[in-house]
Design an enzyme around this catalytic site. Structure first.
Site, PDB file in Angstrom:
ATOM      1  N   PRO A 135       0.830  -1.201   0.000  1.00 25.20           N
ATOM      2  CA  PRO A 135       0.000   0.000   0.000  1.00 25.20           C
ATOM      3  C   PRO A 135       0.868   1.255   0.000  1.00 25.20           C
ATOM      4  O   PRO A 135       1.996   1.243   0.485  1.00 25.20           O
ATOM      5  CB  PRO A 135      -0.812  -0.102   1.280  1.00 25.20           C
ATOM      6  N   GLY A 139       4.262   4.107   4.744  1.00 21.10           N
ATOM      7  CA  GLY A 139       5.547   3.930   5.422  1.00 21.10           C
ATOM      8  C   GLY A 139       6.109   2.544   5.201  1.00 21.10           C
ATOM      9  O   GLY A 139       6.966   2.074   5.934  1.00 21.10           O
ATOM     10  N   GLY A 141       7.536   1.593   2.324  1.00 20.76           N
ATOM     11  CA  GLY A 141       8.625   1.620   1.345  1.00 20.76           C
ATOM     12  C   GLY A 141       8.195   1.304  -0.073  1.00 20.76           C
ATOM     13  O   GLY A 141       8.973   0.729  -0.845  1.00 20.76           O
ATOM     14  N   SER A 143       7.781   3.297  -2.516  1.00 25.76           N
ATOM     15  CA  SER A 143       8.563   4.040  -3.511  1.00 25.76           C
ATOM     16  C   SER A 143       9.941   3.414  -3.695  1.00 25.76           C
ATOM     17  O   SER A 143      10.422   3.294  -4.827  1.00 25.76           O
ATOM     18  CB  SER A 143       8.653   5.517  -3.149  1.00 25.76           C
ATOM     19  N   ALA A 145      10.704   0.268  -3.217  1.00 24.21           N
ATOM     20  CA  ALA A 145      10.525  -0.998  -3.944  1.00 24.21           C
ATOM     21  C   ALA A 145      10.320  -0.720  -5.436  1.00 24.21           C
ATOM     22  O   ALA A 145      10.838  -1.450  -6.291  1.00 24.21           O
ATOM     23  CB  ALA A 145       9.339  -1.771  -3.370  1.00 24.21           C
ATOM     24  N   ASP A 199      15.382   2.373   3.093  1.00 24.56           N
ATOM     25  CA  ASP A 199      14.372   1.680   2.282  1.00 24.56           C
ATOM     26  C   ASP A 199      14.972   0.982   1.066  1.00 24.56           C
ATOM     27  O   ASP A 199      14.651  -0.171   0.776  1.00 24.56           O
ATOM     28  CB  ASP A 199      13.308   2.672   1.795  1.00 24.56           C
TER      29      ASP A 199
END
Ligand code: PMV
Length: 390
Positions: A135, A139, A141, A143, A145, A199
């Site tokens: 989702p 928070g 991560g 973006s 990924a 991240d």
């Protein structure tokens, strides 16, 4: 010969030390078993994007789906060099308003790889399809990924692949993964203006990482493999709201925390030290597999995050109700949220031996999307690489 490459990267949760890490303190984060998949393939020349274009499809499960065509020569970008034999002139670019921002990470990955590695689409159009179980704005991560899997799939597709070198394959993989991590971090930085390396490191390497004195260390912790947690997400916005908003959300919250630190310097010194110690003790608790202690430390971490002003009412309610129903620990994870931004954000819950179901239901009643996640697991994976005759 046609090609297709599919790469996937995991989501992450920050267990301890978010925000405090921005000021050089420790943070502990781990991959979780939700993944984002990017498939890059050659596109038929007679498709809507035609030859030479990038055609990007993003499908975020279950909140969102959109389809956008990108051309060189699109509005406001690469203007003067944008024609490529006139192909870009028609600007068949669907402006979904905010939705176009959603693909900022993909666009930036393409731009970065064109500039840094000289990838190009002279051989025809390229289709990039993204499917995600992560989702957004939660928070978790998403973006990072996106950046890691997109960069890796494109590099593989254009022959700069993971493990593509000569010699010792293990060593090559390490080097190539490190290059993907760095590329992806640069892409994320370019889009967001600020991003911690946590991240992209997790999305690339999987497992867990401890950030200590600004350095990202990969870590093996007995207690952190296959630990079942719950994540309650408030207001996971559909991607069509624009990913750059999410980058901005973190940025805005980080700025507010910085301002508060300036106002309350000495109090913040104590809070920073308390966070540093909490993370250190959490690592020790995980080594001993002492989950009662770990949960108590999560609650302390939540209190520290509240003190620095990143726990909005809705996230506070999720943490409190979980603690009341017997969770060993419950805390805001990632950037947290702000009431004036709708309290969008997530909490991480370590349920006890019983009560998991009740906690889930209570969080759902409070309006959260609740995910069961398992910690650890694989980082970047090239799922499939396929050359086939056209
Ligand atoms: O919510 P996320 O995944 O963007 O996490 C932000 C974590 C911060 O510590 C607040 C910022 C950072 O870059 O580390």
């Amino acid at each position: 010969m046609k090609r297709r490459v599919r790469a996937s990267a995991p989501a992450k949760v920050i267990l301890f030390g978010e925000h405090f890490v921005v000021f050089g303190k420790r943070a502990l984060a781990t991959a979780v078993n939700r993944r984002l998949v990017v498939e890059v393939s050659e596109k038929d020349g007679n498709g809507r994007s035609g030859k030479g274009g990038y055609h990007i499809k993003i499908e975020n499960i279950p909140t969102f789906g959109l389809e956008v065509d990108l051309f060189r020569g699109e509005k406001g970008e690469k203007g003067e060099e944008g024609e490529e034999g006139g192909r870009g002139e028609a600007l068949p670019y669907k402006d979904y308003g905010e939705a176009t921002k959603a693909i900022a990470y993909v666009k930036e990955s393409i731009k970065y790889l064109e500039e840094s590695y000289g990838i190009n689409r002279e051989g025809g159009g390229v289709e990039i399809e993204i499917k995600s179980e992560i989702p957004l704005s939660a928070g978790l991560g998403s973006s990072a990924a996106t950046c890691v899997a997109t960069v890796a799939a494109l590099k593989e597709f254009f022959g700069w692949g993971v493990g593509g070198g000569e010699g010792d394959l293990e060593a090559d993989l390490e080097t190539d993964l490190e290059a993907v991590r760095e590329d992806a971090h640069r892409v994320e930085l370019a889009v967001q203006g600020a991003a911690s390396p946590v991240d992209t490191a997790i999305s690339t390497y999987g497992g867990s990482v401890l950030v200590e004195q600004g350095e990202v260390k990969r870590l093996r912790l007995a207690g952190l493999t296959g630990l079942n947690l719950l994540v309650g997400c408030v207001g996971c916005l559909p991607l069509s709201r624009g990913t750059s908003d999410f980058g901005l959300k973190t940025k805005k919250i980080v700025e507010q925390v910085k301002a508060r630190k300036e106002t309350f310097k000495r109090i913040f010194d104590s809070l920073l030290e308390a966070s540093e110690e909490t993370t250190a003790e959490a690592v020790a608790a995980l080594r001993e597999r002492n989950f009662v202690r770990l949960g108590a430390l999560m609650n302390i971490n939540h209190g520290l995050l509240d003190a620095i002003g990143v726990v909005p009412r809705r996230l506070s309610e999720l943490a409190k109700v979980s603690q009341e129903l017997g969770a060993l620990g419950a805390k805001v994870t990632g950037a947290g949220g702000l009431d004036e931004m709708g309290g969008v954000g997530s909490v991480l819950v370590l349920p006890g031996a019983v009560g998991r179901g009740k906690i889930k239901t209570a969080m759902e009643i409070a309006g959260a999307l609740v995910l069961d996640v398992k910690t650890g697991g694989e980082g970047l994976k090239i799922e499939e690489k396929f050359d086939y005759n056209s």
